[in-house]
Write a protein that holds these residues in place. Structure first.
Motif, PDB file in Angstrom:
ATOM      1  N   THR A  51       3.079   5.919  -2.605  1.00 43.68           N
ATOM      2  CA  THR A  51       4.104   6.812  -2.883  1.00 43.68           C
ATOM      3  C   THR A  51       4.163   6.693  -4.848  1.00 43.68           C
ATOM      4  N   THR A  65       0.876  -1.301  -0.026  1.00 46.66           N
ATOM      5  CA  THR A  65      -0.095   0.051  -0.010  1.00 46.66           C
ATOM      6  C   THR A  65       0.881   1.369  -0.091  1.00 46.66           C
ATOM      7  N   ILE A  66       1.747   1.158   0.856  1.00 47.10           N
ATOM      8  CA  ILE A  66       2.893   2.611   0.695  1.00 47.10           C
ATOM      9  C   ILE A  66       3.578   2.596  -0.385  1.00 47.10           C
TER      10      ILE A  66
END
Length: 117
Positions: free
Chosen positions: A47, A42-43
């Motif tokens: 990003t 998810t990160i």
């Protein structure tokens, strides 16, 4: 041969220690692994999306900015050429006027002749 036996004992001791250390490790549960993996993915995706959007925005600003600069430079160059032509025309007109004035004014020889006498 004594060294060879000693080497085997060291190897056995190493693997016993290695196994003991691995027993001390707290391994994550499958649920924790899934949660951590989901968080990392998810990160990374968030990003990537942010970088993509910023890249597009800066590209548009850059393109718009460069086009704007090109038009400013072009108009500035055109204005400079017009100003140079105007200055040259003014100088030519001034020179022509001076020449025509010098040609039309008769010389006053009376003062020179009076001074010589």
């Amino acid at each position: 041969m004594a060294k060879n036996t000693n080497n085997k004992n060291e190897n056995k001791h190493f693997f016993k220690d290695f196994k003991a250390e691995l027993k001390k490790v707290i391994w994550p549960t499958p649920k924790q692994v899934l949660n951590n993996t989901t968080a990392v993915i998810t990160i990374v995706l968030v990003t990537a999306i942010i970088v993509f959007v910023l890249d597009l925005a800066f590209e548009k600003l850059n393109t718009h900015g460069i086009d704007k600069l090109k038009s400013i430079v072009k108009t500035t160059e055109e204005n400079n050429v017009i100003e140079e032509n105007t200055v040259l025309d003014t100088q030519e007109n001034t020179e022509n006027t001076e020449n025509s004035v010098n040609n039309t004014i008769p010389e006053d020889n009376t003062q020179e002749s009076a001074e010589t006498e």
